[in-house]
Every structure is written in C-alpha cells, then in structure tokens.
Design a protein around this motif. Structure first.
Motif, mmCIF file in Angstrom:
data_model
loop_
_atom_site.group_PDB
_atom_site.id
_atom_site.type_symbol
_atom_site.label_atom_id
_atom_site.label_comp_id
_atom_site.label_asym_id
_atom_site.label_seq_id
_atom_site.Cartn_x
_atom_site.Cartn_y
_atom_site.Cartn_z
ATOM 1 N N PHE A 55 -10.981 -5.824 5.722
ATOM 2 C CA PHE A 55 -10.660 -4.411 5.816
ATOM 3 C C PHE A 55 -11.203 -3.593 4.648
ATOM 4 O O PHE A 55 -11.439 -2.384 4.790
ATOM 5 C CB PHE A 55 -9.152 -4.206 5.973
ATOM 6 C CG PHE A 55 -8.708 -4.280 7.406
ATOM 7 C CD1 PHE A 55 -8.971 -3.221 8.273
ATOM 8 C CD2 PHE A 55 -8.067 -5.395 7.894
ATOM 9 C CE1 PHE A 55 -8.582 -3.288 9.604
ATOM 10 C CE2 PHE A 55 -7.683 -5.475 9.228
ATOM 11 C CZ PHE A 55 -7.941 -4.407 10.081
ATOM 12 N N VAL A 56 -11.403 -4.203 3.500
ATOM 13 C CA VAL A 56 -12.051 -3.489 2.402
ATOM 14 C C VAL A 56 -13.434 -3.023 2.848
ATOM 15 O O VAL A 56 -13.830 -1.868 2.617
ATOM 16 C CB VAL A 56 -12.164 -4.381 1.142
ATOM 17 C CG1 VAL A 56 -13.155 -3.774 0.142
ATOM 18 C CG2 VAL A 56 -10.808 -4.540 0.463
ATOM 19 N N TYR A 57 -14.141 -3.903 3.520
ATOM 20 C CA TYR A 57 -15.477 -3.566 4.011
ATOM 21 C C TYR A 57 -15.422 -2.493 5.098
ATOM 22 O O TYR A 57 -16.151 -1.487 5.046
ATOM 23 C CB TYR A 57 -16.164 -4.822 4.547
ATOM 24 C CG TYR A 57 -17.471 -4.555 5.242
ATOM 25 C CD1 TYR A 57 -18.608 -4.204 4.519
ATOM 26 C CD2 TYR A 57 -17.579 -4.640 6.635
ATOM 27 C CE1 TYR A 57 -19.814 -3.939 5.160
ATOM 28 C CE2 TYR A 57 -18.779 -4.382 7.280
ATOM 29 C CZ TYR A 57 -19.892 -4.034 6.537
ATOM 30 O OH TYR A 57 -21.084 -3.769 7.168
ATOM 31 N N ILE A 58 -14.542 -2.694 6.090
ATOM 32 C CA ILE A 58 -14.456 -1.752 7.208
ATOM 33 C C ILE A 58 -14.070 -0.357 6.726
ATOM 34 O O ILE A 58 -14.669 0.653 7.128
ATOM 35 C CB ILE A 58 -13.430 -2.241 8.252
ATOM 36 C CG1 ILE A 58 -13.932 -3.505 8.951
ATOM 37 C CG2 ILE A 58 -13.152 -1.146 9.288
ATOM 38 C CD1 ILE A 58 -12.929 -4.106 9.915
ATOM 39 N N LEU A 59 -13.069 -0.287 5.854
ATOM 40 C CA LEU A 59 -12.566 1.007 5.409
ATOM 41 C C LEU A 59 -13.548 1.719 4.487
ATOM 42 O O LEU A 59 -13.541 2.953 4.402
ATOM 43 C CB LEU A 59 -11.207 0.820 4.734
ATOM 44 C CG LEU A 59 -10.105 0.349 5.698
ATOM 45 C CD1 LEU A 59 -8.889 -0.155 4.931
ATOM 46 C CD2 LEU A 59 -9.710 1.471 6.650
ATOM 47 N N TRP A 60 -14.373 0.953 3.794
ATOM 48 C CA TRP A 60 -15.441 1.570 3.008
ATOM 49 C C TRP A 60 -16.443 2.250 3.950
ATOM 50 O O TRP A 60 -16.882 3.367 3.693
ATOM 51 C CB TRP A 60 -16.135 0.521 2.147
ATOM 52 C CG TRP A 60 -17.383 1.049 1.478
ATOM 53 C CD1 TRP A 60 -18.681 0.831 1.844
ATOM 54 C CD2 TRP A 60 -17.419 1.901 0.322
ATOM 55 N NE1 TRP A 60 -19.534 1.505 0.996
ATOM 56 C CE2 TRP A 60 -18.797 2.172 0.065
ATOM 57 C CE3 TRP A 60 -16.443 2.467 -0.482
ATOM 58 C CZ2 TRP A 60 -19.197 2.972 -1.004
ATOM 59 C CZ3 TRP A 60 -16.855 3.275 -1.546
ATOM 60 C CH2 TRP A 60 -18.207 3.517 -1.788
ATOM 61 N N ILE A 61 -16.760 1.586 5.052
ATOM 62 C CA ILE A 61 -17.676 2.154 6.040
ATOM 63 C C ILE A 61 -17.102 3.444 6.628
ATOM 64 O O ILE A 61 -17.813 4.430 6.834
ATOM 65 C CB ILE A 61 -17.961 1.146 7.180
ATOM 66 C CG1 ILE A 61 -18.649 -0.110 6.628
ATOM 67 C CG2 ILE A 61 -18.820 1.786 8.269
ATOM 68 C CD1 ILE A 61 -19.992 0.126 5.999
ATOM 69 N N TYR A 62 -15.776 3.462 6.885
ATOM 70 C CA TYR A 62 -15.119 4.618 7.462
ATOM 71 C C TYR A 62 -14.772 5.688 6.419
ATOM 72 O O TYR A 62 -14.244 6.732 6.760
ATOM 73 C CB TYR A 62 -13.828 4.196 8.179
ATOM 74 C CG TYR A 62 -14.034 3.727 9.604
ATOM 75 C CD1 TYR A 62 -13.816 4.582 10.680
ATOM 76 C CD2 TYR A 62 -14.445 2.429 9.879
ATOM 77 C CE1 TYR A 62 -13.996 4.157 11.989
ATOM 78 C CE2 TYR A 62 -14.634 1.988 11.185
ATOM 79 C CZ TYR A 62 -14.407 2.862 12.231
ATOM 80 O OH TYR A 62 -14.592 2.429 13.523
ATOM 81 N N ALA A 63 -15.040 5.391 5.137
ATOM 82 C CA ALA A 63 -14.751 6.312 4.026
ATOM 83 C C ALA A 63 -13.262 6.632 3.905
ATOM 84 O O ALA A 63 -12.882 7.738 3.497
ATOM 85 C CB ALA A 63 -15.560 7.605 4.183
ATOM 86 N N LEU A 64 -12.402 5.671 4.275
ATOM 87 C CA LEU A 64 -10.958 5.809 4.112
ATOM 88 C C LEU A 64 -10.585 5.161 2.786
ATOM 89 O O LEU A 64 -10.175 4.006 2.714
ATOM 90 C CB LEU A 64 -10.227 5.151 5.287
ATOM 91 C CG LEU A 64 -10.547 5.771 6.655
ATOM 92 C CD1 LEU A 64 -9.935 4.958 7.778
ATOM 93 C CD2 LEU A 64 -10.065 7.212 6.708
ATOM 94 N N LEU A 65 -10.771 5.929 1.714
ATOM 95 C CA LEU A 65 -10.730 5.352 0.378
ATOM 96 C C LEU A 65 -9.344 4.862 -0.018
ATOM 97 O O LEU A 65 -9.206 3.830 -0.677
ATOM 98 C CB LEU A 65 -11.232 6.386 -0.638
ATOM 99 C CG LEU A 65 -12.637 6.934 -0.371
ATOM 100 C CD1 LEU A 65 -13.037 7.914 -1.461
ATOM 101 C CD2 LEU A 65 -13.644 5.800 -0.270
#
Length: 210
Positions: A55-65
C-alpha cells in the motif's frame, strides 16, 4: 446485483492491471493481519508487513500522502511490535495485554497532535490541499498512528482508535474509488469490534489471575 458490480468495477476502468492486482493482494494480507491481531497471534506482523509495503507503493501512485505515511509507519511499527510481542517478561510469559497508564494517555494525545502537524506539513510541502479529502485523511492518519502504537505495546485501547478510523475510512475510500480497500475497512470495523471484546476478555482474565 450485476449493475452494482458493473458500477464498482467501472471505477477501475483506467487503472493499470498491476495496481488492481496489488490492491487485491494488499487487502487480502491486510485482512489476515487484522484477524491475527484479534486472535493475539504473532502472524499479525509478517502479514501486516506485506500489506503495508504494497500500500505504500499504491498510495504513492495515487498521491494519497497521509495514507501512504500511515502504511510506512505501520511497516516500521510492525517490526517494533514483532519484537515487543515476542519479548518475554519472565522465563515463561510473553508481553501481556494491559490498559494504558496515565503517562501513556498523555503520550497518546502527543502522538495524535504531532501526527496531525506532520501530515499537515507534508500536504503543504507537496501542495496537496486540493480537496476536503486531505483534511479527513489527516485526521484518520492521526487516529491510526495512535492505534498502531498502542497495538505494538499490546494496549487494549488500540481497538478504539482502529474502530473510529475504520468507520471513517469506509466511505472515504469508497469516495476515492478504491472499492476493494473500502470493503476491506468495512471488514476491519467488524473485526476490530470483536477484537476489542476478545482483548477485554483476556485482560479481565489476566487481572483475575494476578
């Protein structure tokens, strides 16, 4: 029923296939982690590490910091919690479930406020105050930071923070378009309620045997 599924999966229409697969795997291991936590099983940590790394990777892609920071923090605290949960307090007993002390409650407030301030700075630095979602994300980050810290220390109150944060996260992730993750948090809410009851039962049993 078919129309509901069609609508749900239409949210993934423009999402790369590898991200959909990763989200599903992350949700699966996240579910296992929360379940093992309810059971007071040490497998909560290896399963949690896998889920949070994804999820660190996915949320970085989605810019949900804020959410990304939550999972990065979970990853670190999972390593710490793994150590605490396997640490023996004497020759035969591992770290038990306990209630928070007055000093720990003060630290809880400090951790929550410090998290809010830190996430605010992160969003401000990346100029991400573009939606009301960012403000809700900041609050849930604070709740989950405290919950994870308390869980690593085996404090029964950790479940209260998980329950509040999970309830907020269900509609939040639904709105964000992460359907699998929204459903995951719905399951998390249910498990967290049972987890709180189970830990309270164990705590009361431990107090009776002292």
């Amino acid at each position: 029923m078919t129309s509901i599924f069609d609508w749900m999966f239409s949210q993934y229409q423009d999402v790369p296939t590898h991200l959909i697969i990763l989200e599903f795997i992350g949700v699966f291991f996240g579910f296992l982690s929360v379940w093992f936590s309810k059971e007071e099983n040490i497998l909560v940590y290896p399963t949690g590490i896998i889920s949070t790394a994804i999820f660190v990777y996915i949320l970085w892609i989605y810019a949900l910091l804020g959410d990304m920071l939550i999972n990065a923090y979970y990853f670190i605290m999972s390593i710490y919690g793994w150590h605490v949960w396997t640490r023996k307090i004497d020759e035969t007993h591992l770290t038990p479930i306990t209630k928070t002390t007055l000093n720990e409650k003060k630290l809880m407030v400090g951790v929550f406020l410090a998290t809010l301030f830190f996430v605010y700075l992160v969003y401000d630095w990346f100029d991400k105050w573009t939606s009301w979602v960012a403000y809700i994300d900041t609050i849930t980050t604070g709740l989950f930071f405290v919950g994870m810290w308390l869980m690593a220390k085996k404090k029964v109150e950790n479940w209260i923070f998980w329950i509040i944060g999970d309830v907020i996260s269900v509609p939040l992730y639904f709105y964000k378009g992460l359907m699998f993750t929204s459903f995951q948090y719905l399951l998390f809410t249910i498990i967290a309620i049972y987890g709180y009851k189970a830990w309270r039962k164990t705590l009361n049993k431990n107090l009776q045997t002292v």
